[in-house]
Scaffold this motif. Structure first.
Motif, PDB file in Angstrom:
ATOM      1  N   THR A   1       0.829  -1.211   0.000  1.00 39.82           N
ATOM      2  CA  THR A   1       0.000   0.000   0.000  1.00 39.82           C
ATOM      3  C   THR A   1       0.859   1.255   0.000  1.00 39.82           C
ATOM      4  N   PHE A   2       1.994   1.202   0.703  1.00 36.41           N
ATOM      5  CA  PHE A   2       2.900   2.355   0.708  1.00 36.41           C
ATOM      6  C   PHE A   2       3.452   2.619  -0.682  1.00 36.41           C
ATOM      7  N   LEU A   3       3.861   1.580  -1.392  1.00 31.44           N
ATOM      8  CA  LEU A   3       4.393   1.760  -2.740  1.00 31.44           C
ATOM      9  C   LEU A   3       3.322   2.320  -3.679  1.00 31.44           C
ATOM     10  N   ALA A   4       2.086   1.838  -3.541  1.00 32.26           N
ATOM     11  CA  ALA A   4       1.004   2.368  -4.382  1.00 32.26           C
ATOM     12  C   ALA A   4       0.781   3.848  -4.112  1.00 32.26           C
ATOM     13  N   LEU A   5       0.817   4.239  -2.847  1.00 32.74           N
ATOM     14  CA  LEU A   5       0.635   5.648  -2.501  1.00 32.74           C
ATOM     15  C   LEU A   5       1.831   6.481  -2.931  1.00 32.74           C
ATOM     16  N   ALA A   6       3.037   5.932  -2.762  1.00 35.87           N
ATOM     17  CA  ALA A   6       4.233   6.687  -3.125  1.00 35.87           C
ATOM     18  C   ALA A   6       4.290   6.944  -4.624  1.00 35.87           C
ATOM     19  N   VAL A   7       4.047   5.912  -5.425  1.00 33.55           N
ATOM     20  CA  VAL A   7       4.118   6.077  -6.877  1.00 33.55           C
ATOM     21  C   VAL A   7       3.030   7.027  -7.371  1.00 33.55           C
ATOM     22  N   SER A   8       1.801   6.835  -6.921  1.00 33.99           N
ATOM     23  CA  SER A   8       0.711   7.712  -7.368  1.00 33.99           C
ATOM     24  C   SER A   8       0.920   9.136  -6.875  1.00 33.99           C
ATOM     25  N   GLY A   9       1.415   9.297  -5.642  1.00 36.70           N
ATOM     26  CA  GLY A   9       1.651  10.643  -5.125  1.00 36.70           C
ATOM     27  C   GLY A   9       2.768  11.362  -5.855  1.00 36.70           C
TER      28      GLY A   9
ATOM     29  N   CYS B   1      -4.367   7.988 -10.773  1.00 42.23           N
ATOM     30  CA  CYS B   1      -3.525   8.065  -9.581  1.00 42.23           C
ATOM     31  C   CYS B   1      -4.258   8.704  -8.411  1.00 42.23           C
ATOM     32  N   LYS B   2      -5.060   9.707  -8.688  1.00 38.59           N
ATOM     33  CA  LYS B   2      -5.816  10.361  -7.622  1.00 38.59           C
ATOM     34  C   LYS B   2      -6.782   9.388  -6.962  1.00 38.59           C
ATOM     35  N   ASN B   3      -7.483   8.587  -7.770  1.00 37.07           N
ATOM     36  CA  ASN B   3      -8.423   7.628  -7.199  1.00 37.07           C
ATOM     37  C   ASN B   3      -7.704   6.504  -6.460  1.00 37.07           C
ATOM     38  N   ILE B   4      -6.585   6.038  -6.998  1.00 36.12           N
ATOM     39  CA  ILE B   4      -5.794   5.030  -6.289  1.00 36.12           C
ATOM     40  C   ILE B   4      -5.339   5.580  -4.937  1.00 36.12           C
ATOM     41  N   HIS B   5      -4.868   6.808  -4.944  1.00 33.91           N
ATOM     42  CA  HIS B   5      -4.392   7.441  -3.719  1.00 33.91           C
ATOM     43  C   HIS B   5      -5.516   7.546  -2.682  1.00 33.91           C
ATOM     44  N   ASN B   6      -6.693   7.947  -3.117  1.00 35.90           N
ATOM     45  CA  ASN B   6      -7.801   8.152  -2.187  1.00 35.90           C
ATOM     46  C   ASN B   6      -8.313   6.846  -1.586  1.00 35.90           C
ATOM     47  N   PHE B   7      -8.346   5.776  -2.367  1.00 35.76           N
ATOM     48  CA  PHE B   7      -8.925   4.524  -1.876  1.00 35.76           C
ATOM     49  C   PHE B   7      -7.899   3.646  -1.159  1.00 35.76           C
ATOM     50  N   VAL B   8      -6.631   3.718  -1.548  1.00 38.02           N
ATOM     51  CA  VAL B   8      -5.604   2.905  -0.892  1.00 38.02           C
ATOM     52  C   VAL B   8      -5.184   3.543   0.432  1.00 38.02           C
ATOM     53  N   GLY B   9      -5.318   4.851   0.552  1.00 36.55           N
ATOM     54  CA  GLY B   9      -4.883   5.552   1.757  1.00 36.55           C
ATOM     55  C   GLY B   9      -5.472   4.998   3.044  1.00 36.55           C
ATOM     56  N   PRO B  10      -6.807   4.838   3.159  1.00 35.56           N
ATOM     57  CA  PRO B  10      -7.355   4.277   4.404  1.00 35.56           C
ATOM     58  C   PRO B  10      -6.861   2.868   4.702  1.00 35.56           C
ATOM     59  N   LEU B  11      -6.664   2.028   3.666  1.00 29.86           N
ATOM     60  CA  LEU B  11      -6.118   0.688   3.890  1.00 29.86           C
ATOM     61  C   LEU B  11      -4.697   0.755   4.435  1.00 29.86           C
TER      62      LEU B  11
ATOM     63  N   VAL C   1       0.877  11.665   7.715  1.00 32.05           N
ATOM     64  CA  VAL C   1       0.320  11.530   6.365  1.00 32.05           C
ATOM     65  C   VAL C   1      -1.086  10.940   6.421  1.00 32.05           C
ATOM     66  N   SER C   2      -1.354  10.064   7.383  1.00 38.53           N
ATOM     67  CA  SER C   2      -2.686   9.482   7.495  1.00 38.53           C
ATOM     68  C   SER C   2      -3.701  10.526   7.948  1.00 38.53           C
ATOM     69  N   ALA C   3      -3.346  11.292   8.984  1.00 41.18           N
ATOM     70  CA  ALA C   3      -4.277  12.296   9.500  1.00 41.18           C
ATOM     71  C   ALA C   3      -4.557  13.380   8.462  1.00 41.18           C
ATOM     72  N   SER C   4      -3.503  13.891   7.831  1.00 43.23           N
ATOM     73  CA  SER C   4      -3.707  14.923   6.811  1.00 43.23           C
ATOM     74  C   SER C   4      -4.431  14.355   5.595  1.00 43.23           C
ATOM     75  N   GLY C   5      -4.182  13.085   5.279  1.00 43.19           N
ATOM     76  CA  GLY C   5      -4.901  12.463   4.169  1.00 43.19           C
ATOM     77  C   GLY C   5      -6.373  12.303   4.459  1.00 43.19           C
ATOM     78  N   PHE C   6      -6.734  11.969   5.694  1.00 42.31           N
ATOM     79  CA  PHE C   6      -8.146  11.880   6.062  1.00 42.31           C
ATOM     80  C   PHE C   6      -8.832  13.239   5.946  1.00 42.31           C
TER      81      PHE C   6
ATOM     82  N   LEU D   1      -7.920  15.633   3.819  1.00 41.76           N
ATOM     83  CA  LEU D   1      -8.056  15.900   2.386  1.00 41.76           C
ATOM     84  C   LEU D   1      -9.173  15.073   1.769  1.00 41.76           C
ATOM     85  N   ASN D   2      -9.437  13.879   2.312  1.00 42.88           N
ATOM     86  CA  ASN D   2     -10.550  13.058   1.836  1.00 42.88           C
ATOM     87  C   ASN D   2     -11.862  13.398   2.527  1.00 42.88           C
ATOM     88  N   MET D   3     -11.818  14.383   3.429  1.00 40.27           N
ATOM     89  CA  MET D   3     -13.003  14.830   4.167  1.00 40.27           C
ATOM     90  C   MET D   3     -13.644  13.685   4.950  1.00 40.27           C
TER      91      MET D   3
END
Length: 386
Positions: free
Chosen positions: A177-185, A211-221, A283-288, A290-292
């Motif tokens: 999940t980190f690699l997916a977020l890192a590459v998309s970010g 990449c935006k959708n991957i980032h948004n959905f993989v982030g909570p996981l 990154v998790s708190a700020s990502g939450f 940003l995802n409202m």
């Protein structure tokens, strides 16, 4: 004769009196205009009777009536960020343009949206990009100068279970999940400078959207897997005696003296607490945000801009630190990748890299194999072939 002269005299006097009376009643004679060849004299024009008004105190309809086409006061109010009337529901719907703001390092205040754009596309992108490049260059120099850390002695063939199945599943879930977020970010942050000139606007637009959708959905996981990983690994990552010496000697890279370590050395603990826990939490708190997904927060543009800046800084630091962890866990150290892939390490590897932990295993304080294997009769029987 005399009678005729007298009558003529009276007639003449009567005609003269009538003419004088008619001249008295006639209008005054108009002045004769000057000849066409002479230039006409121009009289000075009088100043128009215009009342001075304060257009800043008028509404738009009044300003349009008094000074049609003058929209400067309207845009002046808009750029001040005042909350005007809007029939649309929601926060800031009456604010067309944010008020002025000035981020750290900026020389002057501009509208907040423009200040955020300049900050993100300017120093954050520039310094963040060079930090990642510097991390890769340093690791490349270490690899080509020092090479892979090899075992000094031969393998014994005796194995120690370093990671259980649950520990490996937790680690690989975080890693993937980190690699997916890192590459998309990184594509979202640097793609318009590197990929868009190559792919073009249309293809890069689709890539950025994916990449935006991957980032948004993989982030909570990713955040959930971080919590599980913390619970599993925290007991072996508390500081202990010898960690300071390990850091000073950088795990034996400085000097020739051997440096002992427990199950996890000081470098791994620093990555656990500084990277996984601290930066992972940020990154998790700020990502939450940003995802409202955080309740009770007013999601204004200013809130989202600050959350984006915090998220970007923490994410770039997280990725830069992960390069070192990935390097040592793959090509940087012999046997490190096999330990996480299979769960087992040779006695020689354990003794050379984690001597204190190896002594605990040898003394029986820690079991050599921690996974309880199921008995043979508990395994499902294979169907016989007809």
């Amino acid at each position: 004769m005399n009678k005729w002269i007298t009558a003529l005299t009276l007639s003449t006097m009567l005609s003269a009196g009538i003419a004088i009376a008619q001249d008295a009643k006639a209008p005054a004679a108009q002045p004769v205009p000057p000849p066409a060849s002479a230039p006409a004299a121009t009289a000075p024009s009088a100043a128009p009777n215009v009342e001075s008004v304060d257009i800043l105190k008028q509404n738009q309809a009044e300003r349009t009536r008094d000074q049609p086409g003058n929209n400067a006061p309207t845009w002046r109010i808009v750029k001040e960020g005042t909350n005007n009337y809007s029939s649309l529901p929601g926060a800031e719907m009456g604010v067309l343009i944010q008020p002025k703001a000035q981020f750290l390092g900026q020389d002057r205040a501009v509208t907040a949206g423009e200040a955020w754009r300049q900050y993100r596309n300017g120093p954050l992108t520039t310094f963040g990009g060079w930090l990642l490049v510097l991390a890769i260059v340093v690791l490349a120099i270490i690899y080509f100068v020092k090479g892979q850390v090899k075992l000094k002695e031969g393998r014994t063939g005796r194995l120690i279970e370093r990671f259980t199945s649950l520990e490996r599943i937790s680690h690989w879930t975080v890693a993937i999940t980190f690699l997916a977020l890192a590459v998309s970010g990184l594509i979202l942050l640097f793609g318009k400078y590197i990929l868009m000139p190559v792919f073009g606007h249309t293809l890069f637009g689709w890539l950025a959207y994916a990449c935006k959708n991957i980032h948004n959905f993989v982030g909570p996981l990713f955040s959930l897997s971080l919590i599980v990983m913390f619970v599993i690994y925290v007991k072996d990552n508390f500081p202990q005696r010898g960690d300071g010496k390990w850091l000073v000697r950088m795990g034996g890279m400085v000097g020739k003296e051997h440096v002992s370590a427990g199950r996890f050395n000081a470098g791994e603990k620093l990555w656990f607490w500084g990277g996984v826990v601290l930066l992972g939490l940020i990154v998790s708190a700020s990502g939450f945000v940003l995802n409202m997904l955080v309740p009770g927060i007013l999601y204004t543009r200013g809130t989202m801009q600050i959350a984006n800046i915090i998220h970007l800084i923490a994410a770039v630091l997280f990725v830069a630190m992960s390069f070192g962890h990935i390097y040592l866990g793959t090509i940087g150290m012999e046997g490190a990748y096999a330990a996480m892939r299979t769960g087992y390490v040779d006695d020689t590897w354990a003794k050379e890299h984690h001597e204190l932990w190896y002594r605990q295993v040898e003394s029986g304080e820690i079991p050599r194999v921690r996974t309880q294997e199921r008995p043979a009769d508990a395994l499902p029987a294979r169907p016989s072939k007809a």
